[in-house]
Design a protein around this motif. Structure first.
Motif, PDB file in Angstrom:
ATOM      1  N   ARG A 148       0.859  -1.181   0.000  1.00 37.43           N
ATOM      2  CA  ARG A 148       0.000   0.000   0.000  1.00 37.43           C
ATOM      3  C   ARG A 148       0.902   1.241   0.000  1.00 37.43           C
ATOM      4  O   ARG A 148       2.090   1.145   0.311  1.00 37.43           O
ATOM      5  CB  ARG A 148      -0.910  -0.016   1.235  1.00 37.43           C
ATOM      6  CG  ARG A 148      -1.892  -1.184   1.288  1.00 37.43           C
ATOM      7  CD  ARG A 148      -2.890  -1.137   0.168  1.00 37.43           C
ATOM      8  NE  ARG A 148      -3.883  -2.227   0.262  1.00 37.43           N
ATOM      9  CZ  ARG A 148      -4.889  -2.389  -0.600  1.00 37.43           C
ATOM     10  NH1 ARG A 148      -5.023  -1.555  -1.620  1.00 37.43           N
ATOM     11  NH2 ARG A 148      -5.734  -3.388  -0.446  1.00 37.43           N
ATOM     12  N   PRO A 149       0.374   2.412  -0.358  1.00 35.02           N
ATOM     13  CA  PRO A 149       1.212   3.619  -0.352  1.00 35.02           C
ATOM     14  C   PRO A 149       1.895   3.800   0.996  1.00 35.02           C
ATOM     15  O   PRO A 149       1.233   3.816   2.036  1.00 35.02           O
ATOM     16  CB  PRO A 149       0.202   4.740  -0.635  1.00 35.02           C
ATOM     17  CG  PRO A 149      -0.882   4.071  -1.409  1.00 35.02           C
ATOM     18  CD  PRO A 149      -0.996   2.688  -0.826  1.00 35.02           C
ATOM     19  N   GLU A 151       3.318   6.340   2.522  1.00 33.07           N
ATOM     20  CA  GLU A 151       3.021   7.575   3.260  1.00 33.07           C
ATOM     21  C   GLU A 151       4.244   8.163   3.963  1.00 33.07           C
ATOM     22  O   GLU A 151       4.191   9.242   4.514  1.00 33.07           O
ATOM     23  CB  GLU A 151       1.903   7.349   4.299  1.00 33.07           C
ATOM     24  CG  GLU A 151       0.546   6.980   3.699  1.00 33.07           C
ATOM     25  CD  GLU A 151      -0.295   8.192   3.335  1.00 33.07           C
ATOM     26  OE1 GLU A 151      -0.067   9.276   3.903  1.00 33.07           O
ATOM     27  OE2 GLU A 151      -1.188   8.047   2.476  1.00 33.07           O
ATOM     28  N   GLN A 162       1.523   1.418  -9.656  1.00 32.83           N
ATOM     29  CA  GLN A 162       0.138   1.280  -9.188  1.00 32.83           C
ATOM     30  C   GLN A 162      -0.584   0.217 -10.010  1.00 32.83           C
ATOM     31  O   GLN A 162      -0.523   0.208 -11.237  1.00 32.83           O
ATOM     32  CB  GLN A 162      -0.606   2.608  -9.298  1.00 32.83           C
ATOM     33  CG  GLN A 162      -2.057   2.501  -8.822  1.00 32.83           C
ATOM     34  CD  GLN A 162      -2.729   3.853  -8.708  1.00 32.83           C
ATOM     35  OE1 GLN A 162      -2.258   4.734  -8.002  1.00 32.83           O
ATOM     36  NE2 GLN A 162      -3.837   4.020  -9.410  1.00 32.83           N
ATOM     37  N   GLY A 204       0.956   1.228   5.781  1.00 30.74           N
ATOM     38  CA  GLY A 204       0.671   2.539   5.206  1.00 30.74           C
ATOM     39  C   GLY A 204      -0.619   3.127   5.724  1.00 30.74           C
ATOM     40  O   GLY A 204      -0.817   4.354   5.694  1.00 30.74           O
ATOM     41  N   GLN A 208      -1.943   7.152   7.045  1.00 30.55           N
ATOM     42  CA  GLN A 208      -3.008   7.676   6.180  1.00 30.55           C
ATOM     43  C   GLN A 208      -4.233   8.073   6.985  1.00 30.55           C
ATOM     44  O   GLN A 208      -4.858   9.104   6.717  1.00 30.55           O
ATOM     45  CB  GLN A 208      -3.393   6.638   5.119  1.00 30.55           C
ATOM     46  CG  GLN A 208      -4.408   7.188   4.110  1.00 30.55           C
ATOM     47  CD  GLN A 208      -4.784   6.176   3.052  1.00 30.55           C
ATOM     48  OE1 GLN A 208      -4.495   4.986   3.167  1.00 30.55           O
ATOM     49  NE2 GLN A 208      -5.452   6.641   2.006  1.00 30.55           N
ATOM     50  N   THR A 269      -7.123   3.844  -1.171  1.00 33.72           N
ATOM     51  CA  THR A 269      -5.746   3.360  -1.061  1.00 33.72           C
ATOM     52  C   THR A 269      -5.402   2.591  -2.326  1.00 33.72           C
ATOM     53  O   THR A 269      -6.279   1.956  -2.936  1.00 33.72           O
ATOM     54  CB  THR A 269      -5.559   2.460   0.183  1.00 33.72           C
ATOM     55  OG1 THR A 269      -4.188   2.065   0.269  1.00 33.72           O
ATOM     56  CG2 THR A 269      -6.430   1.215   0.120  1.00 33.72           C
ATOM     57  N   SER A 270      -4.177   2.656  -2.742  1.00 33.59           N
ATOM     58  CA  SER A 270      -3.738   1.958  -3.942  1.00 33.59           C
ATOM     59  C   SER A 270      -3.081   0.630  -3.576  1.00 33.59           C
ATOM     60  O   SER A 270      -2.474   0.504  -2.509  1.00 33.59           O
ATOM     61  CB  SER A 270      -2.729   2.812  -4.723  1.00 33.59           C
ATOM     62  OG  SER A 270      -3.299   4.027  -5.137  1.00 33.59           O
ATOM     63  N   LEU A 272      -0.044  -1.402  -4.845  1.00 32.59           N
ATOM     64  CA  LEU A 272       1.144  -1.129  -5.641  1.00 32.59           C
ATOM     65  C   LEU A 272       2.027  -2.367  -5.730  1.00 32.59           C
ATOM     66  O   LEU A 272       2.022  -3.209  -4.832  1.00 32.59           O
ATOM     67  CB  LEU A 272       1.958   0.011  -5.011  1.00 32.59           C
ATOM     68  CG  LEU A 272       1.191   1.282  -4.618  1.00 32.59           C
ATOM     69  CD1 LEU A 272       2.087   2.201  -3.789  1.00 32.59           C
ATOM     70  CD2 LEU A 272       0.694   2.005  -5.853  1.00 32.59           C
TER      71      LEU A 272
END
Length: 300
Positions: A148-149, A151, A162, A204, A208, A269-270, A272
Motif C-alpha cells: 500500500r502507499p 506515506e 500502481q 501505510g 493515512q 488506497t492503492s 502497488l
C-alpha cells in the motif's frame, strides 16, 4: 575427463560397434578409438573387450555405463534448467504482500495465472507490512511486493507501480449510531476511539488515517492497537472502537460488525507492486508483466 569423453563412451557402449558409433557422433573412427583408449588410461580400467569381429563391455564398462548415462542426463537437465531460468521459467521468486492483499480477487488471479504459466518457478510468499517489504526488497531478501502507499520515506532504489485503487471502509459495531448511515464522512468520526495497527507496524494505513483525520479537522484517538486485521475487526465487534481499513476486508464477516463506505473522495488506497530499480531478473520481469496485464483487464 570431459563430458564429450562420456558421450563417446556411451555411443560405443550402446552401438557395440566403433564405426557405427563414429557415424552417430559425426567423427572419424580412428579419433574415436584414440579417445576411448585415452579414457581407459585415465580411469585405469578396461571398458571394452574388442577384436576384429566384436566389441563387448567389460564388467567395469557395464558399471561405468550406468554412471556415465546418469551424468549426461544430469548435465542435460542442468542445461535445460539454466535456459529456463534465463527465460524466467525456472528459479525462485520471493514475493511479499500486505495483510489486505489476499482478500482482493486480483491477487488470487495473478498468483494462479503465474503458477500455471511458470510451473517450474518456486513462489515463496510472505505476509509483511508495507515498509518491511520495501526494506526487504532493497536488501535483496525479497524480489517483489504487493504494498500500500507507504506515506513515509522508503528506500530510493525501490520502484512502485500502481495496480489498482481500493476504497477505504469504516468498520464499526452494528449498534453504533453511524451504522444507520449509508456512507460516512471522515469528519463524522471525530471524538470516536479508533482501533488501529501499532504505529511501528510499518503499515501505510496508520499514517493515512492520521492524515485524513487531520484534513477533516481532528486528531484520531487511538483506543486500542492490534497487529492483525482480523483482531482489529474482532475488537470493533467487542465495542472497543471503530476502525478504517481497505474495503477488501469486508469479506471478513463477523457478528456485531458492519462496514460502511467513506464519503470523502480521498479516502482510497492503492495496491502497488514494488520492485528494485534496474532489476534484471527475467523471473521478476515476467511476473511484473503478468501483474500489469491483469490490472489492465480489471479496468476494462
Amino acid at each position: 575427463m570431459e563430458l564429450r569423453h562420456l558421450r563417446y563412451f556411451v555411443a560405443v557402449a550402446e552401438e557395440l560397434h566403433f564405426t557405427r558409433a563414429a557415424e552417430r557422433l559425426h567423427i572419424g573412427q580412428p579419433p574415436l578409438s584414440q579417445q576411448i583408449q585415452a579414457l581407459e588410461a585415465e580411469l585405469g580400467a578396461q571398458l571394452f573387450e574388442r577384436n576384429k569381429r566384436s566389441v563387448r563391455l567389460t564388467q567395469a564398462g557395464t558399471l561405468f555405463l550406468d554412471d556415465a548415462q546418469r551424468i549426461l542426463a544430469l548435465s542435460e537437465q542442468a542445461a535445460v534448467t539454466a535456459r529456463r531460468a534465463q527465460r524466467g521459467e525456472a528459479g525462485e521468486l520471493r514475493i511479499g504482500f500486505t495483510f489486505s492483499t489476499p482478500f482482493t480477487p486480483y491477487f488470487a488471479t495473478v498468483i494462479n495465472r503465474y503458477r500455471q504459466l511458470f510451473p517450474h518457478v518456486t513462489l515463496t510468499l510472505h505476509e509483511m507490512a508495507t515498509l518491511h517489504q520495501l526494506e526487504a526488497i532493497s536488501d535483496r531478501t525479497m524480489d517483489l511486493g504487493f504494498v500500500r502507499p507507504p506515506e513515509t520515506a522508503y528506500p530510493a532504489d525501490v520502484r512502485l507501480t500502481q495496480l489498482r485503487q481500493d476504497p477505504l471502509f469504516l468498520v464499526l459495531p452494528v449498534a453504533h449510531a453511524l451504522a444507520a448511515k449509508r456512507s460516512i464522512a471522515i469528519a463524522d468520526m471525530a471524538g470516536e476511539g479508533f482501533v488501529m495497527y501499532p504505529k511501528n507496524a510499518g503499515t501505510g494505513i496508520y499514517p493515512q488515517i492520521f492524515r485524513l483525520c487531520k484534513a477533516a479537522g481532528f486528531v484520531p484517538q487511538v483506543a486500542q492497537e492490534a497487529g492483525e486485521a482480523s483482531t482489529i475487526i474482532g475488537l470493533v465487534a467487542a465495542g472497543c472502537g471503530i476502525s478504517v481499513l481497505p474495503a477488501s476486508f469486508d469479506r471478513i464477516r463477523m457478528d456485531g460488525v458492519c462496514y460502511r463506505p467513506i464519503a470523502d473522495p480521498q479516502a482510497t488506497t492503492s495496491l502497488l507492486l514494488a520492485q528494485r530499480e534496474e532489476e534484471t531478473s527475467p523471473q521478476v520481469a515476467a511476473f511484473v508483466k503478468l501483474a500489469e496485464e491483469a490490472a489492465l483487464e480489471e479496468k476494462e
